[in-house]
Design a protein around this motif. Structure first.
Motif, PDB file in Angstrom:
ATOM      1  N   ALA A   1       3.221  10.203  -9.751  1.00  0.00           N
ATOM      2  CA  ALA A   1       2.257  10.176 -11.146  1.00  0.00           C
ATOM      3  C   ALA A   1       1.629  11.572 -10.979  1.00  0.00           C
ATOM      4  N   LEU A   2       1.201  11.767  -9.879  1.00  0.00           N
ATOM      5  CA  LEU A   2       0.176  13.269  -9.664  1.00  0.00           C
ATOM      6  C   LEU A   2       1.473  14.194  -9.795  1.00  0.00           C
ATOM      7  N   ALA A   3       2.369  14.117  -9.122  1.00  0.00           N
ATOM      8  CA  ALA A   3       3.454  15.121  -9.114  1.00  0.00           C
ATOM      9  C   ALA A   3       3.997  15.248 -10.667  1.00  0.00           C
ATOM     10  N   TRP A   4       4.267  14.258 -11.229  1.00  0.00           N
ATOM     11  CA  TRP A   4       4.796  14.343 -12.662  1.00  0.00           C
ATOM     12  C   TRP A   4       3.596  14.897 -13.686  1.00  0.00           C
ATOM     13  N   TRP A   5       2.476  14.681 -13.356  1.00  0.00           N
ATOM     14  CA  TRP A   5       1.200  15.270 -14.147  1.00  0.00           C
ATOM     15  C   TRP A   5       1.077  16.615 -13.864  1.00  0.00           C
ATOM     16  N   LEU A   6       1.171  17.287 -12.449  1.00  0.00           N
ATOM     17  CA  LEU A   6       1.193  18.540 -12.150  1.00  0.00           C
ATOM     18  C   LEU A   6       2.357  19.384 -12.783  1.00  0.00           C
ATOM     19  N   LEU A   7       3.790  18.627 -12.637  1.00  0.00           N
ATOM     20  CA  LEU A   7       4.772  19.520 -13.324  1.00  0.00           C
ATOM     21  C   LEU A   7       4.549  19.590 -14.862  1.00  0.00           C
TER      22      LEU A   7
ATOM     23  N   CYS B   1       0.881  -1.264   0.020  1.00  0.00           N
ATOM     24  CA  CYS B   1      -0.192  -0.110  -0.159  1.00  0.00           C
ATOM     25  C   CYS B   1       0.915   1.299  -0.259  1.00  0.00           C
ATOM     26  N   THR B   2       1.801   1.297   0.859  1.00  0.00           N
ATOM     27  CA  THR B   2       2.952   2.322   0.867  1.00  0.00           C
ATOM     28  C   THR B   2       3.285   2.709  -0.456  1.00  0.00           C
ATOM     29  N   LEU B   3       3.877   1.462  -1.191  1.00  0.00           N
ATOM     30  CA  LEU B   3       4.568   1.602  -2.680  1.00  0.00           C
ATOM     31  C   LEU B   3       3.374   2.420  -3.658  1.00  0.00           C
ATOM     32  N   ALA B   4       2.231   1.635  -3.441  1.00  0.00           N
ATOM     33  CA  ALA B   4       0.772   2.204  -4.379  1.00  0.00           C
ATOM     34  C   ALA B   4       0.850   3.904  -4.201  1.00  0.00           C
ATOM     35  N   VAL B   5       0.626   4.031  -3.111  1.00  0.00           N
ATOM     36  CA  VAL B   5       0.585   5.448  -2.597  1.00  0.00           C
ATOM     37  C   VAL B   5       1.768   6.236  -3.127  1.00  0.00           C
ATOM     38  N   ALA B   6       2.912   5.967  -2.786  1.00  0.00           N
ATOM     39  CA  ALA B   6       4.007   6.746  -3.303  1.00  0.00           C
ATOM     40  C   ALA B   6       4.086   6.368  -4.762  1.00  0.00           C
TER      41      ALA B   6
END
Length: 187
Positions: A175-181, A165-170
């Motif tokens: 992916a969210l950070a990559w998309w935002l950037l 779960c920790t790896l999935a959240v990370a």
């Protein structure tokens, strides 16, 4: 556990030919704190009151006072935390293995996290019945101490699930950070 021994010293006789059966108490209760039985009975009574004391009319489902107490904002969660602290203290005092204490802590943690959500958490408390789960777990471990291996297996599986779960959240956050950037660079 029973054992047999021969001799005059063992059976108090003089001929030494008759075996004497010596019974050694192999009960885990004898090695526990004297107040453990009282603590466990109090825990069972409290668990029944909090998780199973009121039958829902027209059904076989039972609830206790904990979901009702939880309806009180802030105060309900504080009371729940105090009760969980008492439950964990009884578990620790009872002398169960550390793996069982870990499992007790996990059950109480799930109860606290699930119960923290307003209204839905109270429905969760009515279903989860953490105090009864802990009382049943302690009864099982104290009746059969060798079954603590099940708690170790449970905690290992739980650790694997937590890592996944920790790896999935990370990965989701990356992916969210990559998309935002990418989105910020397009402006």
């Amino acid at each position: 556990m029973t054992g047999a021994s021969r001799g005059a010293a063992a059976d108090g006789g003089s001929d030494g030919d008759e075996p004497t059966v010596v019974t050694v108490e192999d009960d885990a209760v004898s090695t526990r704190h004297p107040d453990t039985a009282v603590d466990l009975q109090r825990l069972r009574d409290l668990s029944h009151l909090l998780d199973d004391s009121i039958r829902v009319p027209g059904t076989e489902f039972r609830v206790g006072l904990e979901p009702l107490i939880g309806l009180l904002p802030v105060v309900g969660d504080a009371v729940g935390l105090a009760i969980s602290t008492y439950v964990f203290a009884v578990a620790a005092r009872s002398g169960v293995p550390r793996a069982t204490l870990g499992r007790v802590a996990f059950v109480l943690w799930i109860d606290a996290v699930g119960g923290a959500v307003p209204v839905v958490g109270d429905l969760f408390d009515a279903y989860w019945k953490a105090n009864l789960r802990v009382a049943d777990l302690l009864d099982a471990r104290l009746a059969h101490p060798a079954s603590a291996a099940a708690d170790r297996r449970y905690l290992r599986r739980l650790a694997v699930v937590a890592v996944v779960c920790t790896l999935a959240v990370a990965a989701l956050l990356a992916a969210l950070a990559w998309w935002l950037l990418g989105y910020a660079g397009a402006l």
